[in-house]
Structures are given as structure tokens and as C-alpha cells.
Write a protein that holds these residues in place. Structure first.
Motif, PDB file in Angstrom:
ATOM      1  N   ASN A  73       6.407  13.401   8.590  1.00 55.45           N
ATOM      2  CA  ASN A  73       7.186  12.709   7.561  1.00 55.45           C
ATOM      3  C   ASN A  73       6.270  12.086   6.505  1.00 55.45           C
ATOM      4  OD1 ASN A  73       9.034  11.281   6.050  1.00 55.45           O
ATOM      5  ND2 ASN A  73       9.725   9.979   7.716  1.00 55.45           N
ATOM      6  N   PRO A  74       5.544  12.905   5.736  1.00 59.72           N
ATOM      7  CA  PRO A  74       4.644  12.347   4.726  1.00 59.72           C
ATOM      8  C   PRO A  74       5.320  11.401   3.728  1.00 59.72           C
ATOM      9  CG  PRO A  74       4.142  14.651   5.067  1.00 59.72           C
ATOM     10  CD  PRO A  74       5.413  14.367   5.825  1.00 59.72           C
ATOM     11  N   PRO A  75       6.517  11.713   3.201  1.00 58.28           N
ATOM     12  CA  PRO A  75       7.136  10.756   2.274  1.00 58.28           C
ATOM     13  C   PRO A  75       7.404   9.402   2.941  1.00 58.28           C
ATOM     14  CG  PRO A  75       8.203  12.887   2.068  1.00 58.28           C
ATOM     15  CD  PRO A  75       7.305  12.966   3.277  1.00 58.28           C
ATOM     16  N   GLY A  76       7.802   9.422   4.212  1.00 53.87           N
ATOM     17  CA  GLY A  76       8.033   8.183   4.937  1.00 53.87           C
ATOM     18  C   GLY A  76       6.741   7.401   5.137  1.00 53.87           C
ATOM     19  N   ALA A  77       5.649   8.102   5.411  1.00 54.82           N
ATOM     20  CA  ALA A  77       4.351   7.445   5.589  1.00 54.82           C
ATOM     21  C   ALA A  77       3.891   6.799   4.289  1.00 54.82           C
ATOM     22  CB  ALA A  77       3.314   8.455   6.079  1.00 54.82           C
ATOM     23  N   ALA A  82       3.136   1.849   1.074  1.00 47.38           N
ATOM     24  CA  ALA A  82       3.452   1.113  -0.153  1.00 47.38           C
ATOM     25  C   ALA A  82       4.208  -0.174   0.160  1.00 47.38           C
ATOM     26  CB  ALA A  82       4.266   1.999  -1.099  1.00 47.38           C
ATOM     27  N   ARG A  83       5.166  -0.101   1.079  1.00 48.75           N
ATOM     28  CA  ARG A  83       5.948  -1.282   1.463  1.00 48.75           C
ATOM     29  C   ARG A  83       5.049  -2.355   2.081  1.00 48.75           C
ATOM     30  NH1 ARG A  83       9.540   1.280   3.718  1.00 48.75           N
ATOM     31  NH2 ARG A  83       8.717   1.352   5.823  1.00 48.75           N
ATOM     32  N   ALA A  84       4.150  -1.952   2.988  1.00 46.83           N
ATOM     33  CA  ALA A  84       3.232  -2.905   3.624  1.00 46.83           C
ATOM     34  C   ALA A  84       2.329  -3.562   2.583  1.00 46.83           C
ATOM     35  CB  ALA A  84       2.390  -2.202   4.689  1.00 46.83           C
ATOM     36  N   CYS A  85       1.870  -2.787   1.607  1.00 46.14           N
ATOM     37  CA  CYS A  85       1.005  -3.343   0.559  1.00 46.14           C
ATOM     38  C   CYS A  85       1.749  -4.376  -0.279  1.00 46.14           C
ATOM     39  CB  CYS A  85       0.463  -2.227  -0.331  1.00 46.14           C
ATOM     40  SG  CYS A  85      -0.785  -1.214   0.486  1.00 46.14           S
ATOM     41  N   ARG A  86       2.994  -4.089  -0.611  1.00 41.96           N
ATOM     42  CA  ARG A  86       3.798  -5.039  -1.404  1.00 41.96           C
ATOM     43  C   ARG A  86       4.147  -6.283  -0.601  1.00 41.96           C
ATOM     44  NH1 ARG A  86       6.484  -0.439  -2.768  1.00 41.96           N
ATOM     45  NH2 ARG A  86       8.188  -0.967  -1.361  1.00 41.96           N
ATOM     46  N   GLU A  87       4.668  -6.081   0.617  1.00 42.57           N
ATOM     47  CA  GLU A  87       5.149  -7.204   1.425  1.00 42.57           C
ATOM     48  C   GLU A  87       4.038  -8.157   1.851  1.00 42.57           C
ATOM     49  OE1 GLU A  87       7.313  -5.492   4.687  1.00 42.57           O
ATOM     50  OE2 GLU A  87       8.982  -4.871   3.390  1.00 42.57           O
ATOM     51  N   HIS A  88       2.810  -7.649   1.998  1.00 41.42           N
ATOM     52  CA  HIS A  88       1.704  -8.475   2.483  1.00 41.42           C
ATOM     53  C   HIS A  88       0.641  -8.717   1.415  1.00 41.42           C
ATOM     54  CE1 HIS A  88       3.282  -8.324   6.571  1.00 41.42           C
ATOM     55  NE2 HIS A  88       3.545  -7.039   6.345  1.00 41.42           N
ATOM     56  N   GLY A 105      -3.853   7.604  -0.337  1.00 44.86           N
ATOM     57  CA  GLY A 105      -4.255   8.145  -1.635  1.00 44.86           C
ATOM     58  C   GLY A 105      -3.061   8.598  -2.460  1.00 44.86           C
ATOM     59  N   ILE A 106      -2.083   9.222  -1.805  1.00 45.15           N
ATOM     60  CA  ILE A 106      -0.866   9.638  -2.504  1.00 45.15           C
ATOM     61  C   ILE A 106      -0.104   8.411  -2.997  1.00 45.15           C
ATOM     62  CG2 ILE A 106       1.411  10.710  -2.215  1.00 45.15           C
ATOM     63  CD1 ILE A 106       0.026  12.720  -0.290  1.00 45.15           C
ATOM     64  N   ALA A 107       0.016   7.391  -2.139  1.00 48.18           N
ATOM     65  CA  ALA A 107       0.714   6.163  -2.547  1.00 48.18           C
ATOM     66  C   ALA A 107       0.040   5.548  -3.767  1.00 48.18           C
ATOM     67  CB  ALA A 107       0.745   5.159  -1.393  1.00 48.18           C
ATOM     68  N   ARG A 108      -1.286   5.541  -3.779  1.00 46.10           N
ATOM     69  CA  ARG A 108      -2.006   4.984  -4.929  1.00 46.10           C
ATOM     70  C   ARG A 108      -1.872   5.889  -6.144  1.00 46.10           C
ATOM     71  NH1 ARG A 108      -8.204   2.954  -4.924  1.00 46.10           N
ATOM     72  NH2 ARG A 108      -8.629   5.173  -4.925  1.00 46.10           N
ATOM     73  N   GLY A 109      -1.942   7.201  -5.923  1.00 43.30           N
ATOM     74  CA  GLY A 109      -1.816   8.145  -7.027  1.00 43.30           C
ATOM     75  C   GLY A 109      -0.455   8.081  -7.704  1.00 43.30           C
ATOM     76  N   LEU A 110       0.564   7.784  -6.919  1.00 45.10           N
ATOM     77  CA  LEU A 110       1.917   7.625  -7.471  1.00 45.10           C
ATOM     78  C   LEU A 110       2.132   6.225  -8.047  1.00 45.10           C
ATOM     79  CD1 LEU A 110       3.949   9.420  -4.653  1.00 45.10           C
ATOM     80  CD2 LEU A 110       3.439  10.285  -6.952  1.00 45.10           C
ATOM     81  N   ARG A 111       1.065   5.440  -8.035  1.00 51.05           N
ATOM     82  CA  ARG A 111       1.089   4.054  -8.526  1.00 51.05           C
ATOM     83  C   ARG A 111       2.059   3.175  -7.751  1.00 51.05           C
ATOM     84  NH1 ARG A 111      -2.213   4.310 -12.821  1.00 51.05           N
ATOM     85  NH2 ARG A 111      -2.216   6.180 -14.068  1.00 51.05           N
ATOM     86  N   ALA A 116      -7.676  -1.665  -3.494  1.00 52.11           N
ATOM     87  CA  ALA A 116      -8.849  -0.819  -3.295  1.00 52.11           C
ATOM     88  C   ALA A 116      -8.631  -0.007  -2.018  1.00 52.11           C
ATOM     89  CB  ALA A 116     -10.092  -1.688  -3.177  1.00 52.11           C
ATOM     90  N   LEU A 117      -9.226   1.173  -1.962  1.00 52.71           N
ATOM     91  CA  LEU A 117      -9.032   2.078  -0.829  1.00 52.71           C
ATOM     92  C   LEU A 117     -10.382   2.508  -0.274  1.00 52.71           C
ATOM     93  CD1 LEU A 117      -7.268   3.863   0.993  1.00 52.71           C
ATOM     94  CD2 LEU A 117      -7.148   5.524  -0.883  1.00 52.71           C
ATOM     95  N   VAL A 118     -10.573   2.270   1.023  1.00 52.53           N
ATOM     96  CA  VAL A 118     -11.797   2.642   1.725  1.00 52.53           C
ATOM     97  C   VAL A 118     -11.424   3.609   2.837  1.00 52.53           C
ATOM     98  CG1 VAL A 118     -13.633   1.739   3.234  1.00 52.53           C
ATOM     99  CG2 VAL A 118     -12.920   0.443   1.225  1.00 52.53           C
ATOM    100  N   ALA A 119     -12.280   4.591   3.067  1.00 54.18           N
ATOM    101  CA  ALA A 119     -12.118   5.504   4.207  1.00 54.18           C
ATOM    102  C   ALA A 119     -13.235   5.215   5.195  1.00 54.18           C
ATOM    103  CB  ALA A 119     -12.198   6.952   3.751  1.00 54.18           C
ATOM    104  N   THR A 120     -12.886   4.822   6.402  1.00 52.99           N
ATOM    105  CA  THR A 120     -13.888   4.590   7.437  1.00 52.99           C
ATOM    106  C   THR A 120     -13.987   5.830   8.301  1.00 52.99           C
ATOM    107  OG1 THR A 120     -13.528   2.206   7.454  1.00 52.99           O
ATOM    108  CG2 THR A 120     -14.530   3.166   9.418  1.00 52.99           C
ATOM    109  N   VAL A 121     -15.191   6.355   8.406  1.00 49.60           N
ATOM    110  CA  VAL A 121     -15.446   7.566   9.184  1.00 49.60           C
ATOM    111  C   VAL A 121     -16.203   7.164  10.438  1.00 49.60           C
ATOM    112  CG1 VAL A 121     -16.529   9.843   9.189  1.00 49.60           C
ATOM    113  CG2 VAL A 121     -15.568   8.912   7.066  1.00 49.60           C
TER     114      VAL A 121
END
Length: 182
Positions: A73-77, A82-88, A105-111, A116-121
Motif C-alpha cells: 500500500n504505497p499511497p497509504g505509507a 505525511a500525517r505523522a510529520c504534520r501531527e508531530h 522521498g515520495i511524500a517530500r517530492g509531492l510536497r 530534512a530526510l536522512v537514510a541510515t544504512v
């Protein structure tokens, strides 16, 4: 980052850690330790997990948990992130898997989100991959972060050049094989 400050002028960040998996294992336990340490220093921490049982376990350990729908469910993810970023009022998203990095990245790309976005490997594939992994790590996050120099060097050997930087959390690790936070 333009972040809130406490009374002494120190930065207070709101962070969203995104983890994949149905259970809390070694990598996820390290995120829980880091989240506990950050909370003890006054930062806000939310942990997004793709598995319902992982999200429930995270919440049972006293952390704020956000259920992120899995790969079916990519759209749900994307919407959940996005919801977590707004609410918190999230300042920084730290994705701990390529799938979560893609969704953030998609959530950010869709504004839909602006942190800021970090990828931990923390696990490097033993193969070159399809190039999709490289594209994600080189283009999507503001920074790729490796938890060990060995992982970054292994990936540099596979790809022909180094990406990202090594950042150690400074959080004491438990005995080998333990998955409980300290």
C-alpha cells in the motif's frame, strides 16, 4: 534546519524514525535505544513501523509509534508518513530501509512533508544491485548515514565510490545477540 530552542538556547528536534519489519530485531532495537536517549535529552521522537506487531511493541515500550502500511500500500505509507510529520511537527525523518526512504522521498517530492530526510544504512547488500538502491541513496535523502565505516567502505567497493558519511550514535550497545534496549 530551523528548529525550536529550549530555555538555554539548545536545539530541540522532533524526529521520525522509519523502520521496516514485523518484529523488533537488532537494528530496530538500536533505533529504540537511540530514541530513548534523544527523548531523555528533550527531543520529540516518533517511530514509524511497517509491521503492526512492531508498532504495538514500540508503543508498549513507551515510545510514540506510528503504523506505516507496508509495501502493498504505497499511497497509504506516503499518507501515513505525511500525517505523522504534520501531527508531530517533525524536523527530521530518518529512514532505516530503502522502502521507507522511497516512501518518505515520495511524500517530500509531492510536497506533503518538508523535514530534512536522512537514510541510515546499517546493512549493505553483498551484490551491486539493480542500480535502484544507488539511485535512492544518492538522490533522495539529504544525507546517507552509515553506522559503520566497514559498511560504507563495502558499498564504496561495490559502487566504485563512497556515498554518505559515517555517524556513530554514541549509544552504548548491548551484549551481542541482545535485542532489548539498555
Amino acid at each position: 534546519l530551523d528548529v525550536a530552542r529550549d530555555g538555554a538556547g539548545a536545539a530541540v528536534l522532533n524526529l521520525l524514525f522509519l523502520i521496516d519489519g514485523a518484529r523488533i530485531e537488532v537494528g530496530e532495537a538500536q533505533v529504540l535505544r537511540l530514541a530513548s536517549a534523544l527523548r531523555s535529552r528533550g527531543h520529540g521522537v516518533v517511530i514509524g513501523a511497517s509491521g503492526r506487531s512492531a508498532a504495538d511493541e514500540i508503543a508498549s515500550r513507551g515510545h510514540t509509534a506510528q503504523r506505516i502500511p507496508g509495501g502493498s500500500n504505497p499511497p497509504g505509507a506516503v499518507a501515513a508518513i505525511a500525517r505523522a510529520c504534520r501531527e508531530h511537527s517533525i524536523d527530521l525523518v530518518d529512514a532505516h530501509s530503502l522502502q521507507m526512504l522511497l516512501f518518505a522521498g515520495i511524500a517530500r517530492g509531492l510536497r506533503r512533508v518538508k523535514p530534512a530526510l536522512v537514510a541510515t544504512v546499517d546493512r549493505v547488500p553483498s551484490r551491486k544491485g539493480t542500480g535502484f538502491e544507488r539511485l535512492l541513496l544518492e538522490r533522495v535523502p539529504d544525507q546517507a548515514v552509515f553506522s559503520s565505516l566497514a559498511d560504507r567502505d563495502q558499498l564504496a567497493e561495490l559502487w566504485g565510490r563512497a556515498v554518505g558519511q559515517v555517524v556513530r550514535s554514541g549509544i552504548e550497545l548491548p551484549r551481542p545477540g541482545a535485542t532489548e534496549p539498555i
